[in-house]
Write a protein that holds these residues in place. Structure first.
Motif, mmCIF file in Angstrom:
data_model
loop_
_atom_site.group_PDB
_atom_site.id
_atom_site.type_symbol
_atom_site.label_atom_id
_atom_site.label_comp_id
_atom_site.label_asym_id
_atom_site.label_seq_id
_atom_site.Cartn_x
_atom_site.Cartn_y
_atom_site.Cartn_z
ATOM 1 N N ASN A 217 129.425 45.926 56.277
ATOM 2 C CA ASN A 217 128.455 46.636 55.401
ATOM 3 C C ASN A 217 129.122 47.190 54.060
ATOM 4 N N TRP A 218 130.519 47.721 54.523
ATOM 5 C CA TRP A 218 131.090 48.651 53.310
ATOM 6 C C TRP A 218 131.503 47.396 52.318
ATOM 7 N N CYS A 219 131.858 46.233 52.920
ATOM 8 C CA CYS A 219 132.534 45.135 51.976
ATOM 9 C C CYS A 219 131.377 44.770 51.055
ATOM 10 N N GLU A 220 130.122 44.454 51.754
ATOM 11 C CA GLU A 220 129.054 43.992 50.732
ATOM 12 C C GLU A 220 128.888 45.260 49.818
ATOM 13 N N ARG A 221 128.816 46.339 50.168
ATOM 14 C CA ARG A 221 128.399 47.377 49.193
ATOM 15 C C ARG A 221 129.403 47.565 47.984
ATOM 16 N N HIS A 222 130.569 47.015 48.306
ATOM 17 C CA HIS A 222 131.625 46.682 47.288
ATOM 18 C C HIS A 222 132.182 45.629 46.457
ATOM 19 N N GLY A 223 131.030 44.672 46.716
ATOM 20 C CA GLY A 223 130.821 43.499 45.923
ATOM 21 C C GLY A 223 131.722 42.407 46.578
ATOM 22 N N PHE A 224 132.218 42.286 47.981
ATOM 23 C CA PHE A 224 133.004 41.345 48.557
ATOM 24 C C PHE A 224 131.975 40.227 48.882
ATOM 25 N N SER A 225 132.193 39.097 48.775
ATOM 26 C CA SER A 225 131.487 37.829 49.119
ATOM 27 C C SER A 225 132.089 36.441 48.816
ATOM 28 N N PRO A 226 131.951 35.469 49.795
ATOM 29 C CA PRO A 226 131.372 35.524 51.116
ATOM 30 C C PRO A 226 132.280 36.428 51.994
#
Length: 484
Positions: free
Chosen positions: A184-193
């Motif tokens: 969740n933290w990674c998604e909030r900080h723009g990491f993808s995929p």
């Protein structure tokens, strides 16, 4: 292929012993089994963790070849199952290995690596897989410290020697929930995929974590399989367990037999394995029955060359031309006889007569070691000591299946993003007696390295890294990220 001799030799020289204090508090085990059923519901487990779960960043440094961030947070497992975790395990620690500068503002792939047995702190994963993965493929990594390891190791624990069987379940529950926090933290900080991976125990923990992530995610479990039960009951690690202590505790407290054993179930093996267990449980009557079938089959087929020291599966298969009923026999009796023949035919595949007869005639106290009966009734075949040993072994199998078998959790959202990498000759993670990944997760791809567990770890790190990169490319192709 036979199990790797290197695996056995390597395990034999290690000093680490597991579960040196036994099963753990029975009340803790009960709470874990009950909470496991809650965690097995993906939506329920995911919703227990706020999207903005608080994380403290403790380090942010630029190294010569990467950007390092470290942080910590309270394990949500402690919040939902309070009082069960040792104090040192309650704080989760992680380290991120990032590029000094991203080549894209939108595509920022990152892989969460979970630690295998004995992998304390971050240095091993950072140097063997995270840094090379960043250099070769531009994929960042986040390394999570396991409970009971490194900074989270209780003061009275020696190396990786978990005190109790329940500790491995606490570790798994923590890692599932902590992985959700970090993803969740990674998604909030723009990491993808996003991706998940791990080696050995870490690979299995990554698989469990993937079952509770509510979106498609790349998963590369390495040197693991569908359940941890054969690891501790059949593989080389089983020799590192004090079975006498576990047996003594199991029979000294009725709560294990009368309460806890009823809360767990062993996931069914294939039909031949179960039939073989039935064959052994009803020995010697089943032996006489199969011998009679074999003799009748030989007479009808004119085969006088069959020796008496092994079951001929082909000859039993040819019983289709034997009239097993008479006009006076009922249909029920006919069906029962056909069922017995099918059962014994399946048993013949894995219990040759010479093996069974030699084992049961032998006075060697270890002759039956490793034969598991489901369930384990008292039977003239076993001495009382041997029955007690198998009862404790089956309880271990049951609780391991209950808490670690992937069949007890939901199927990941997109199994086409999963590539499992296994060792053909793995003596740590036996695969023959348990359900396959392909059965549990239709669509998964399983690849095999021609090696044992230890040699695969030492010599094939590049295979693991390239598979992670390939899996992330699959995700980008199937779920493209819009590039600005």
């Amino acid at each position: 292929m036979p199990p790797s001799r290197l695996d056995a030799v390597y395990r034999s020289i290690l000093l680490t012993k597991f579960f040196t204090k036994g099963w753990g508090n029975p009340q803790n085990l009960r709470r874990i089994f009950e909470f496991r059923k809650v965690m097995a519901n993906r939506e329920a487990c995911y919703n227990m963790i706020p999207l903005d779960y608080p994380i403290e960043i403790t380090k942010d440094e630029i190294w010569s070849d990467c950007h390092i961030i470290e942080g910590q947070f309270e394990s949500p497992f402690e919040k939902h199952l309070p009082g069960i975790m040792p104090d040192k395990t309650k704080t989760a620690y992680f380290q991120m290995v990032l590029p000094p500068k991203w080549s894209s503002h939108k595509i920022k792939p990152i892989c969460l690596h979970l630690a295998g047995t004995g992998d304390h702190f971050f240095w091993r994963r950072r140097n063997l897989i995270a840094k090379p993965l960043l250099k070769e493929s531009g994929i960042a990594s986040i390394l999570l410290e396991n409970p009971f390891y490194g900074l989270r190791k209780p003061d009275d624990q020696i190396r990786s020697s978990l005190h109790n069987v329940c500790d491995i379940f606490i570790m798994g529950g923590c890692l599932i929930m902590e992985s959700i926090v970090l993803l969740n933290w990674c998604e909030r900080h723009g990491f993808s995929p996003l991706a998940l991976t791990g080696l050995s125990m870490g690979g299995h923990m990554a698989s469990l974590a993937a079952t509770n992530w509510p979106k498609p995610i790349s998963l590369v479990p390495c040197l693991s399989w569908s359940t941890a039960s054969p690891v501790f009951t059949e593989g080389v690690m089983s020799a590192s367990i004090n079975w006498a202590l576990l047996e003594m505790q199991y029979f000294s407290d009725k709560v294990y037999q009368d309460d806890l054993a009823k809360m767990v179930k062993i996931i069914d093996h294939d039909d031949a394995f179960l039939a073989g267990q039935h064959f052994a449980k009803h020995f010697p009557a089943s032996l006489k029955r199969v011998d009679k079938l074999r003799k009748e089959s030989n007479e009808n087929n004119g085969d006088n060359n069959t020796t008496g020291d092994a079951i001929s599966t082909n000859s039993i298969n040819n019983r289709s031309d034997i009239n097993v009923t008479t006009e006076n026999e009922s249909k029920n009796n006919s069906n029962q006889l056909h069922h017995q023949i099918a059962e014994e035919k399946a048993a013949a595949k894995i219990f040759p007569l010479n093996l069974i007869s030699n084992r049961f005639k032998s006075k060697d106290p270890n002759a039956l070691k490793g034969v598991c009966l489901l369930p384990v009734p008292k039977h003239p075949l076993f001495s009382d000591n041997k029955w007690r040993e198998h009862e404790a072994l089956q309880f271990m199998r049951g609780i391991m299946d209950e808490c670690t078998h992937l069949k007890n959790f939901e199927v990941p959202v997109d199994t086409e993003l999963i590539i499992a990498v296994c060792a053909k000759d793995d003596a740590y993670v036996p695969r023959d007696s348990c359900m396959s990944l392909e059965t549990i997760w239709p669509g998964v791809e399983v690849r095999y390295i021609d090696a044992g567990h230890v040699s695969a770890y030492l010599l094939h790190q590049k295979v693991f890294r390239s598979t992670i990169a390939e899996c992330i490319q699959r995700s980008l192709k199937k779920y493209p990220v819009e590039v600005s």
